[in-house]
Design an enzyme around this catalytic site. Structure first.
Site, short mmCIF file in Angstrom:
data_model
loop_
_atom_site.label_atom_id
_atom_site.label_comp_id
_atom_site.label_asym_id
_atom_site.label_seq_id
_atom_site.Cartn_x
_atom_site.Cartn_y
_atom_site.Cartn_z
N GLU A 90 0.82 -1.21 0.00
CA GLU A 90 0.00 0.00 0.00
C GLU A 90 0.86 1.27 0.00
O GLU A 90 0.47 2.28 -0.56
CB GLU A 90 -0.95 0.02 1.20
CG GLU A 90 -2.13 -0.94 1.08
CD GLU A 90 -1.79 -2.34 1.54
OE1 GLU A 90 -0.61 -2.60 1.89
OE2 GLU A 90 -2.70 -3.20 1.54
N PHE A 152 -11.66 -8.29 13.31
CA PHE A 152 -10.51 -8.69 12.50
C PHE A 152 -10.17 -7.57 11.51
O PHE A 152 -11.05 -7.06 10.81
CB PHE A 152 -10.82 -9.99 11.75
CG PHE A 152 -9.71 -10.40 10.81
CD1 PHE A 152 -8.47 -10.77 11.30
CD2 PHE A 152 -9.90 -10.38 9.44
CE1 PHE A 152 -7.44 -11.13 10.44
CE2 PHE A 152 -8.89 -10.74 8.57
CZ PHE A 152 -7.65 -11.11 9.07
N GLN A 153 -8.91 -7.21 11.45
CA GLN A 153 -8.41 -6.14 10.59
C GLN A 153 -9.13 -4.81 10.82
O GLN A 153 -9.31 -4.02 9.91
CB GLN A 153 -8.48 -6.54 9.11
CG GLN A 153 -7.47 -7.62 8.76
CD GLN A 153 -7.28 -7.83 7.27
OE1 GLN A 153 -8.19 -7.58 6.48
NE2 GLN A 153 -6.10 -8.27 6.88
N LYS A 202 -17.58 -1.82 4.96
CA LYS A 202 -17.89 -2.83 3.95
C LYS A 202 -19.39 -2.88 3.68
O LYS A 202 -19.82 -3.02 2.53
CB LYS A 202 -17.39 -4.21 4.42
CG LYS A 202 -17.49 -5.26 3.33
CD LYS A 202 -16.86 -6.57 3.74
CE LYS A 202 -16.90 -7.55 2.58
NZ LYS A 202 -16.27 -8.85 2.94
N MET A 537 23.74 9.37 3.85
CA MET A 537 23.60 10.65 4.52
C MET A 537 23.82 10.50 6.02
O MET A 537 24.45 11.34 6.66
CB MET A 537 22.22 11.26 4.24
CG MET A 537 22.03 12.67 4.76
SD MET A 537 23.21 13.83 4.04
CE MET A 537 22.24 14.54 2.72
#
Lengths: 641, 114
Positions: A90, A152-153, A202, A537
């Site tokens: 993502e 869940f999630q 959802k 760096m």
């Protein structure tokens, strides 16, 4: 497609629903004709796709998952009008959307599922927030009744993105989707552009309703707020009443000044005001300095362009800022990497700050004139004022000569050149010279840089000519930005040659997106890895400021050539200077995305460097302590902070 | 300079107050009193917050930037005495306030954020 009449009603509503949607689809987004009823019931997910299309979205980047499955299901029906690029992470999807937005000026759209899918989007959202990139992040959320139950999630993602977005929404019912998505897109593109996040449950994606398309236009008062700037194509909130007076004051300040200087940033590029900027600079004969995000606003070779200021800015640029008596900042926000120690920044100057965002004015540097305006509006008004009063070129000849003498004095000392390399060994400088010769000369090339030493070298050494050809992660400094962002740029501009310059560290943070590049059949990306085997760096800071204790900066890497080939791309390696030209000639004509492993001197440094917390008058020019540039402290500071 | 009171008109919807408070948190401002009241305008609520340090123009501008904020005013102590207290009193009397713990009119009320 129009076989709706054959539907067996026993097949259930879902199938029937698909048919009606197809019917709708066949009419190219306009209310369908006689064969379909006008009031078509759609699922939330279909409404979402339809809204995005009607708002002009054509490409999205994302990854499916449990709670966005209805969206992906609907997307399949709309696939000919709504392209989805399947990323590998993502974060990659988010940066790709940013890259797309930065070169097109349109909204970049990224998608993730709930939970980890959404938290992975946090980095690109924060990056877009810091660099004011218009981004719409759409995430799935667990079913409405499950919210708050540690499902869940489930993650409270709107709670997480609250401080790094212009606004965020949690949508729980399909009726809200049209209004929320259109408002979100308008908002992301309004005024100071930035990220907006929409979290959709959802069940809202699955439930059906009759969409109210009138809500596409009625996105509240956002559009009304812009009206002042519309006639010259500005993206601006209402200008203040004092605006004309302030513009006149700025011109008066400039006219009475002996050492004027313009500091310009991303605002000038985003508002499309680069031409106006050059006209103003030429009309008044005022030198210009560009921040990292403003590179390309005025060509590097333009006689009035001095270069980049700040922590890794050139000596004469920083010195010009410290010496100038009028500093007009247009569309940049006095970032600490530009100002160094703010209290000793431009001590002799009267400061004018033009910013589209009022909360930037007087935030870090006190401004004598603080103007809330879009850069284009301001430059337009200033140019009108100049011609109205017939203001001639200012007498800046002496000032320009003075700056030139700073440049000449420092040019010998600067850079600690070719440190750490010998013979035909490759030095980063060689690679950048070759890029200038083979890439920057092209009219159809764009460079995306990552974060670190290579980014600063690119900013300092490459010959930026046009706005929108330098894409980098500025404010957030997100390592791993470049490869996915280049993917987004390549999707937007399939005919351009998109060059990535990144380090071996940043490359390994998002190299999985090479698979996306391959799967999408993208052949116009060229990835130059400035490979020094260090997190360079950080290593440089350890060398200069931490007693050369290289704690956790040496970095091993896979064989980048073999890695590229295993992704189905082309890989090559250069370790010697004499092989550079030959390699660039091959790569520039390649018909496949190429990964080039430049094995450069391991311990080359970026100079000049202003140590953190120091004034930009105190630059280090090399690793040797005696070669530093220290400006005598000024006696009459006109401003405190 | 001593403006420690913020009066803002908010969109009356879930999360709006959270956005305001989040800005104050980022700027390290602690809340001494907090009151929220619905206004006569439907969908608009008014919040009055006293913080422990001067609010400053940048904070006010950051608050104004929020989509759920319609208007922001910062007031000093004297103005607060004149305008905030009746407000708080009124809100207490009407009983429409959600977050007011202390007796109406008390300036020492704890906003509950410590």
């Amino acid at each position: 497609m129009l076989n709706g009449s054959y539907i067996n009603l026993n097949m259930g509503k879902r199938y029937m629903h698909v048919e009606t949607a197809d019917c709708h689809l066949s009419s190219s987004g306009i209310e369908s004709g006689s064969s379909c009823a006008k009031q078509v019931e759609l699922t939330g997910a279909q409404i979402l796709c339809e809204t995005l299309i009607r708002k002009g979205v054509t490409v999205m980047f994302g990854i499916p998952g449990g709670t966005v499955m209805p969206f992906y299901n609907a997307m399949f029906q709309y696939r000919d009008r709504l392209r989805h690029v399947l990323c590998r992470h993502e974060q990659g999807a988010g940066h790709a959307a940013e890259g797309y937005a930065r070169v097109t000026g349109r909204i970049g759209v990224c998608i993730g599922t709930s939970g980890p899918g959404s938290t992975n989007l946090v980095t690109p959202i924060a990056d877009a927030w810091m660099d004011s990139t218009p981004l719409l992040a759409i995430t799935g959320q667990v079913m409405g009744p499950l919210i708050g139950t540690d499902a869940f999630q489930e993650t409270d993602i709107t709670g997480i993105t609250l401080p790094i977005t212009k606004h965020n929404y949690l949508v729980r019912q399909p009726e809200d989707i049209v209004a929320v998505i259109s408002e979100a897109i308008d908002l992301a593109l309004d005024g100071r552009t930035g990220p907006v996040h929409v979290d959709i449950t959802k069940d809202a994606q699955q439930a059906r309703c009759i969409p109210d398309w009138s809500k596409l236009e009625s996105s509240q008062s956002l559009m009304a707020r812009r009206k002042n700037g519309v006639d010259i194509g500005c993206n601006v909130s209402k200008l203040t009443q004092e605006f004309p007076k302030q513009v006149a004051e700025v011109l008066k300040l400039l006219s009475s000044s002996k050492r004027p200087l313009l500091l310009v940033g991303n605002g000038v590029i985003q508002s499309g005001a680069c031409k106006l900027l050059i006209e103003v600079a030429e009309a008044l004969r005022v030198p210009v300095v560009t921040t990292l995000m403003g590179l390309g606003a005025i060509p590097v070779r333009h006689p009035l362009n001095l270069g980049m200021p700040g922590m890794h800015g050139e000596v004469h640029v920083n010195k010009a800022i410290q010496q100038c008596d009028t500093l007009v900042n247009i569309g940049s926000r006095f970032d600490d990497r530009v100002t160094g120690k703010a209290s000793s920044f431009a001590p002799r100057a009267r400061v004018v700050h033009v910013d589209i965002d009022r909360s930037e004015l007087n935030k870090l540097i006190y401004s004598h004139v603080a103007i809330e305006s879009d850069a284009k509006c301001f430059l337009h008004a200033l140019l009108a004022e100049i011609s109205h009063h017939n203001v001639a070129e200012l007498e800046t000849e002496r000032w320009l000569k003075e700056i030139d003498s700073f440049r000449k004095k420092s040019s010998g000392k600067q850079g600690g050149s070719r440190d750490g390399s010998s013979g035909s060994m490759l030095h980063p400088d060689d690679v950048y010279s070759a890029i200038n010769k083979h890439v920057m000369s092209s009219e159809r090339s764009c460079v995306v840089t990552d974060v670190g030493q290579h980014q600063m070298w690119a900013a300092q050494k490459l010959h930026w000519k046009r706005p929108g050809t330098h894409i980098t992660s500025g404010g957030a400094g997100t390592m791993g930005f470049s490869i996915p962002a280049a993917l987004g740029v390549a999707v937007a501009n399939p005919d351009d040659e998109v060059w990535v310059i990144c380090g071996d560290g940043g490359f390994q943070m998002t190299s999985q997106e090479l698979a996306t590049i391959q799967q999408e059949g993208i052949t116009n990306v060229r990835i130059a890895i400035i490979n020094n085997g260090y997190l360079g760096m950080v290593r440089q800071w350890q060398e200069l400021f931490e007693g050369k204790i290289y704690s956790n900066t040496p970095l091993s890497s896979p064989d980048f050539v073999m890695l590229a080939e295993s992704y189905g791309l082309t890989g090559c390696r250069v370790s010697h200077r004499d092989k550079l030209d030959e390699m660039f000639n091959t790569v520039c004509n390649a018909h496949n995305t190429v990964v080039i492993d430049f094995r450069v001197a391991a311990e080359a440094n970026v100079f000049p460097i202003v140590p953190q917390g120091k004034s930009i008058g105190e630059m280090m020019l090399s690793s040797f302590p005696h070669q530093s540039f220290h400006q005598p402290p000024h006696h009459s500071s006109q401003r405190g902070n | 300079m001593l403006e420690r009171t913020i009066r803002a008109l908010l969109h009356d919807r879930p999360g709006a107050l959270n956005r305001v408070i989040s800005i104050l948190r980022q700027r390290n401002l602690n809340i001494e009193t907090l009151s929220v009241i619905q206004t006569l305008e439907p969908g608009v609520s008014e919040v009055t917050i006293v913080v422990d340090a001067p609010v400053g123009l940048v904070t006010a501008a950051k608050l104004r930037r929020l989509i759920d904020v319609f208007d922001v005013d910062t007031l000093d102590t004297l103005q607060t005495m004149c305008s905030r207290e009746p407000n708080v009193l009124l809100s207490g009397l009407l009983g429409t306030v959600g977050s007011f713990n202390a007796p109406p009119g008390s300036t020492q009320a704890d906003g509950g954020n410590r």
